[in-house]
Scaffold this motif. Structure first.
Motif: not given
Length: 301
Positions: A220-236
């Motif tokens: 669960q989390g506040q961020v829901i995306v549809n590509t891996t680079p967006q997930m990476l951006a959230a982590a960074l």
């Protein structure tokens, strides 16, 4: 019955496949109104409605679906024959369409296929980024790319890359706010970047394994995306933990921008495979692509 124009039947196949007069008209190279008139004329000659029209697009009627299924093999056979004839006049050419995940496209497809372009100016490579489990036959792709354990059994599959790991990473700033997870179940109390799957519309469950035990955790989390680079951006950015391919973040791990957690729960998974339908006649251009993508394990060479 009056003689049916084969061009009208071909136009119907395209509309039925695309489920849209707009997209079909672009492929055929005529105006939308002209294509609509062609289909109406065909329906009048056959004496049956072939398509159901709505504000969202078009879809074949029961009769239209039957006609489409009967015509499609012949239509594709003619197209393949013309393509082979054209390619036979010189160097391999034409367009090869491949559906792939963005990670596979950037780490395997582009590095291996781009060198072909200068040597074969008549060759066109179309790479469509998609996370959906699409039917490449219906969508008219020459091939698709999936992980080795997710290729349909009725497809020919060829390995194009090594096994690799998906790992969980987070920024030091994020991990300074709370203790890192020690086991996958701890992720339920963390802010995690979720990936929305196009095929089913659901959220991707993070996969783990250790000592023969496999787990899938729906984070669960506040961020829901549809590509891996967006997930990476959230982590960074320090907003969330992310579950991403290891090679995508190796540089960030080295410079300390990201920290890996749950390392012992992230084993290697089967690498990417190119998959395509069984065909008796493979075009020279597609053979060229296959040869360029074929993976050779350095440990076995």
């Amino acid at each position: 019955m009056d003689r049916i124009d084969l061009n009208n039947l071909a136009a119907f196949v395209v509309v039925a496949r695309e489920r849209s007069f707009t997209r079909a008209a672009a492929r055929v190279g005529v105006s939308q109104s002209a294509l609509s008139h062609t289909i109406r004329s065909l329906e009048e000659k056959l004496g049956v409605r072939l398509l159901t029209r709505s504000t969202r697009g078009v879809s074949p009627t029961e009769a239209g679906e039957k006609l489409y299924e009967d015509l499609l093999p012949h239509y594709e056979g003619i197209a393949a024959g013309l393509k082979t004839l054209s390619e036979g006049r010189g160097k391999p050419g034409g367009t090869i369409r491949i559906s792939a995940h963005d990670h596979a496209a950037s780490t395997i497809l582009w590095p291996k296929l781009s060198p072909l372009l200068p040597a074969y100016p008549d060759l066109n490579i179309e790479i469509a980024i998609s996370y959906a489990m699409i039917d490449i036959v219906i969508e008219r792709y020459d091939a698709g790319v999936r992980l080795g354990d997710r290729v349909a059994k009725d497809m020919i599959a060829m390995r194009i890359g090594p096994d690799f790991r998906h790992i969980v990473v987070g920024a030091p700033a994020y991990l300074a706010q709370r203790s890192g997870p020690l086991v996958p179940q701890d992720l339920v109390s963390h802010n995690c970047a979720n990936l929305r799957l196009a095929t089913h519309g659901g959220l991707y469950a993070w996969e783990f394994a250790r000592d023969g035990k496999e787990l899938e955790i729906q984070v669960q989390g506040q961020v829901i995306v549809n590509t891996t680079p967006q997930m990476l951006a959230a982590a960074l950015g320090g907003y969330a933990l992310a579950y991403v391919p290891e090679d995508l973040v190796s540089g960030y791990l080295k410079d300390g921008s990201l920290v890996q957690v749950l390392a012992e729960w992230c084993p290697a998974t089967p690498g990417y495979h190119l998959y395509y339908p069984s065909r008796k006649h493979t075009s020279p251009a597609f053979k060229l692509v296959i040869d360029a993508l074929r993976y050779e394990n350095p440990a076995q060479s």
